[in-house]
Design a protein around this motif. Structure first.
Motif, PDB file in Angstrom:
ATOM      1  N   ARG A 134       0.823  -1.214   0.000  1.00  0.00           N
ATOM      2  CA  ARG A 134       0.000   0.000   0.000  1.00  0.00           C
ATOM      3  C   ARG A 134       0.855   1.261   0.000  1.00  0.00           C
ATOM      4  N   LEU A 135       1.985   1.229   0.703  1.00  0.00           N
ATOM      5  CA  LEU A 135       2.882   2.402   0.691  1.00  0.00           C
ATOM      6  C   LEU A 135       3.343   2.687  -0.731  1.00  0.00           C
ATOM      7  N   LYS A 136       3.599   1.630  -1.471  1.00  0.00           N
ATOM      8  CA  LYS A 136       4.048   1.809  -2.856  1.00  0.00           C
ATOM      9  C   LYS A 136       2.909   2.329  -3.739  1.00  0.00           C
ATOM     10  N   VAL A 137       1.759   1.680  -3.646  1.00  0.00           N
ATOM     11  CA  VAL A 137       0.658   2.010  -4.556  1.00  0.00           C
ATOM     12  C   VAL A 137       0.030   3.363  -4.201  1.00  0.00           C
ATOM     13  N   GLU A 138      -0.220   3.579  -2.905  1.00  0.00           N
ATOM     14  CA  GLU A 138      -0.978   4.771  -2.509  1.00  0.00           C
ATOM     15  C   GLU A 138      -0.095   5.997  -2.292  1.00  0.00           C
ATOM     16  N   ASP A 139       1.151   5.766  -1.864  1.00  0.00           N
ATOM     17  CA  ASP A 139       1.972   6.915  -1.462  1.00  0.00           C
ATOM     18  C   ASP A 139       3.294   7.023  -2.204  1.00  0.00           C
ATOM     19  N   ARG A 140       3.591   6.039  -3.049  1.00  0.00           N
ATOM     20  CA  ARG A 140       4.892   5.994  -3.737  1.00  0.00           C
ATOM     21  C   ARG A 140       6.046   6.120  -2.750  1.00  0.00           C
ATOM     22  N   ILE A 141       5.965   5.253  -1.738  1.00  0.00           N
ATOM     23  CA  ILE A 141       7.063   5.148  -0.775  1.00  0.00           C
ATOM     24  C   ILE A 141       7.565   3.699  -0.829  1.00  0.00           C
ATOM     25  N   CYS A 142       8.875   3.550  -1.024  1.00  0.00           N
ATOM     26  CA  CYS A 142       9.445   2.197  -1.124  1.00  0.00           C
ATOM     27  C   CYS A 142      10.026   1.786   0.230  1.00  0.00           C
ATOM     28  N   VAL A 143       9.444   0.729   0.788  1.00  0.00           N
ATOM     29  CA  VAL A 143       9.909   0.170   2.060  1.00  0.00           C
ATOM     30  C   VAL A 143       9.999  -1.338   1.839  1.00  0.00           C
ATOM     31  N   SER A 144      10.933  -2.005   2.533  1.00  0.00           N
ATOM     32  CA  SER A 144      11.011  -3.459   2.387  1.00  0.00           C
ATOM     33  C   SER A 144      10.755  -4.124   3.742  1.00  0.00           C
ATOM     34  N   VAL A 178       5.728   8.062   8.399  1.00  0.00           N
ATOM     35  CA  VAL A 178       4.977   7.636   9.582  1.00  0.00           C
ATOM     36  C   VAL A 178       3.496   8.007   9.432  1.00  0.00           C
ATOM     37  N   ARG A 179       3.232   9.175   8.863  1.00  0.00           N
ATOM     38  CA  ARG A 179       1.837   9.588   8.636  1.00  0.00           C
ATOM     39  C   ARG A 179       1.131   8.580   7.714  1.00  0.00           C
ATOM     40  N   CYS A 180       1.813   8.161   6.665  1.00  0.00           N
ATOM     41  CA  CYS A 180       1.204   7.219   5.711  1.00  0.00           C
ATOM     42  C   CYS A 180       0.995   5.854   6.374  1.00  0.00           C
ATOM     43  N   ILE A 181       1.967   5.408   7.161  1.00  0.00           N
ATOM     44  CA  ILE A 181       1.815   4.107   7.827  1.00  0.00           C
ATOM     45  C   ILE A 181       0.669   4.189   8.844  1.00  0.00           C
ATOM     46  N   ASP A 182       0.566   5.299   9.530  1.00  0.00           N
ATOM     47  CA  ASP A 182      -0.531   5.504  10.491  1.00  0.00           C
ATOM     48  C   ASP A 182      -1.880   5.347   9.768  1.00  0.00           C
ATOM     49  N   ARG A 183      -1.993   6.000   8.623  1.00  0.00           N
ATOM     50  CA  ARG A 183      -3.254   5.941   7.864  1.00  0.00           C
ATOM     51  C   ARG A 183      -3.554   4.508   7.405  1.00  0.00           C
ATOM     52  N   ILE A 184      -2.529   3.832   6.910  1.00  0.00           N
ATOM     53  CA  ILE A 184      -2.721   2.465   6.403  1.00  0.00           C
ATOM     54  C   ILE A 184      -3.108   1.521   7.551  1.00  0.00           C
ATOM     55  N   LEU A 185      -2.417   1.630   8.678  1.00  0.00           N
ATOM     56  CA  LEU A 185      -2.735   0.739   9.819  1.00  0.00           C
ATOM     57  C   LEU A 185      -4.140   1.023  10.335  1.00  0.00           C
ATOM     58  N   THR A 186      -4.520   2.304  10.397  1.00  0.00           N
ATOM     59  CA  THR A 186      -5.869   2.660  10.857  1.00  0.00           C
ATOM     60  C   THR A 186      -6.909   2.017   9.946  1.00  0.00           C
ATOM     61  N   ASP A 187      -6.649   2.103   8.654  1.00  0.00           N
ATOM     62  CA  ASP A 187      -7.566   1.540   7.673  1.00  0.00           C
ATOM     63  C   ASP A 187      -7.622   0.006   7.785  1.00  0.00           C
ATOM     64  N   MET A 188      -6.448  -0.608   7.958  1.00  0.00           N
ATOM     65  CA  MET A 188      -6.416  -2.074   8.073  1.00  0.00           C
ATOM     66  C   MET A 188      -7.174  -2.521   9.323  1.00  0.00           C
ATOM     67  N   GLU A 189      -7.012  -1.774  10.413  1.00  0.00           N
ATOM     68  CA  GLU A 189      -7.711  -2.124  11.660  1.00  0.00           C
ATOM     69  C   GLU A 189      -9.232  -1.981  11.488  1.00  0.00           C
ATOM     70  N   ALA A 190      -9.650  -0.923  10.787  1.00  0.00           N
ATOM     71  CA  ALA A 190     -11.090  -0.708  10.552  1.00  0.00           C
ATOM     72  C   ALA A 190     -11.647  -1.856   9.725  1.00  0.00           C
TER      73      ALA A 190
END
Ligand code: PMP
Length: 448
Positions: free
Chosen positions: A391-401, A427-439
């Protein structure tokens, strides 16, 4: 710009046809095609920008102008090998020596981390006249036959364990055999190495070396417990062996507070051999082994020349010198310390709101965030980690491994010019993704 390149689909088709399939791509279901890069940013064929949290090799920033200039100038002038006298080789060795403890004063230049570790193994075996090696569980030290043999991460999947290789428990105080509640985990884990040495001796075998990454990376961005390395070095040396620190991922100021990650273990610890690679040439293939006069002398005594066609050539050394200059001029160690601390603090705050975050560890810009399904049981959240990366790649264009034995650790080792804004964005993007995954999980539960 796009018209100069093959279409992405063509590149992919040709790659599938021409390149061995065991060479894998990031994001294999929709790989990214990168055509240029600068600093901590990658640009794809449509000039879309990605934030790079992966490339520890591009240490001072992708395509840093000082490094490319040094490379181009030296390439235009001369590129020979170490059989001719050249200033760059000795000046570079001298600069590296100034970053290391005094006793590590002899250098061999090679072309990759694997070559460096293979040579370290030869040096250790020649110096000690012993054969056996102790390595940490889950370790990776390179892709040569000799290194697959000492890399549990690989040999467990391949040819099994050689009789001269012994695996010590990974000193992981989050999920290892001694956890954070152990009063002295450094000593407890060092004792496991002591026990292995005794077992080895009972079999009539002898230890040549203990190999360890200064912060085990494939193991999951592990910070070695205090006192561990000094105690292990004592046990290994009294068995006649040497201590090899693999700094291929962690060297050159990545940990911020120190130039080498082994220095995190305190001033009473100094390895006998240090191997370095990845960040050394900012993407240009250079690597190196540093060792003591005594070990180098024993290696010379066998009467066999060590010659490496490309290792230590004038261009490589010019690049290496330029990288060291940039680290100093741009105070990148200080940046790694400041931004890395901020990144860790932000993740720590995130942990108070997301139960899936089990542990945050690391130093400087070498940080791991371990995701767990259950904080008590510490069950690795492998799928969730993969989802976050995607999701970081697709939604935010952030590359993490991801890394760790269960691929449950989000790994941050960006170019050292990574800044506060980059850290906050991630961190803001990961916060959003985790919040969404939890929901979504909550919704699924309600549906049932
Ligand atoms: N040691 C460590 C700790 C590494 O991470 C790697 C590469 N991932 C190597 C050695 C091997 O380096 P190279 O790929 O340059 O041969």
């Amino acid at each position: 710009m796009a018209s100069e390149h093959l279409r992405k689909e063509e590149t992919l088709t040709m790659r599938r046809r021409l390149i061995g399939q065991s060479c894998r791509l990031f994001y294999s279901d929709d790989p990214v095609k990168i055509v240029r890069a600068r600093g901590q940013y990658l640009f794809d064929e449509n000039d879309r920008r990605y934030l790079d949290c992966i490339s520890n090799v591009h240490h001072v920033g992708h395509c840093h102008p000082s490094v490319t200039k040094a490379a181009a100038e030296q390439m235009e002038l001369l590129n020979t090998n170490t059989r001719f006298l050249h200033d760059n080789l000795v000046l570079y060795a001298d600069r590296l020596a100034s970053t290391l403890p005094e006793r590590l004063s002899v250098f061999y230049f090679v072309n990759s981390g694997s070559e460096a570790n293979d040579l370290a193994l030869r040096l250790a075996q020649q110096y000690t006249q012993h054969e056996d090696v102790i390595v940490l569980d889950h370790a990776y030290h390179g892709h040569l036959v000799s290194l697959i043999d000492i890399s549990p991460y690989k040999f467990r999947k391949l040819n099994g364990q050689k009789e001269w290789v012994h695996v010590a428990p990974l000193p992981d105080t989050y999920r290892g055999m001694y956890k954070e509640d152990e009063p002295n985990p450094g000593q407890a884990y060092a004792n496991t190495v002591h026990d292995i040495i005794e077992e080895v001796h009972k079999k009539g075998r002898k230890i040549a070396a203990f190999f360890a990454e200064s912060m085990p990376s494939v193991g999951g961005q592990i910070v070695l417990p205090q006192g561990y390395s000094a105690k292990v070095a004592k046990y290994v040396r009294s068995a006649g062996g040497v201590f090899v620190s693999d700094e291929v991922q962690t060297g050159f100021g990545r940990v911020g507070s120190h130039f080498w990650a082994f220095q995190l273990q305190g001033a009473d610890f100094c390895p006998d051999i240090v191997t370095m690679g990845k960040p050394m040439g900012n993407g240009h293939p250079i690597a190196c082994v540093a060792t003591t006069v005594e070990i180098a002398r024993a290696f010379t005594a066998n009467g066999v020349e060590y010659f490496n066609t490309f290792g230590g050539n004038p261009v490589s050394c010019a690049i290496g010198l330029a990288v060291l200059d940039v680290i100093e001029k741009e105070d990148l160690r200080e940046n790694a310390k400041r931004v890395g601390t901020r990144l860790k603090d932000l993740f720590t705050e995130l942990k108070t709101r997301h139960k899936i975050i089990g542990d945050i560890r690391g130093a400087g810009l070498f940080i791991g965030v371990e995701l767990v399904e259950d904080r008590e049981l510490r069950t690795p959240a492998t799928k969730a980690a993969a989802q976050v990366v995607k999701r970081l790649k697709v939604e935010d264009r952030i590359c993490v491994s991801t890394d760790g034995p269960w691929e449950s650790v989000l790994k941050f080792k960006p170019p050292m010019c990574f800044n506060m804004k980059d850290a906050e964005l991630v961190v803001r993007c990961i916060d959003r993704i985790l919040t969404d995954m939890e929901a979504n999980v909550k919704l699924e539960k309600e549906d049932i």
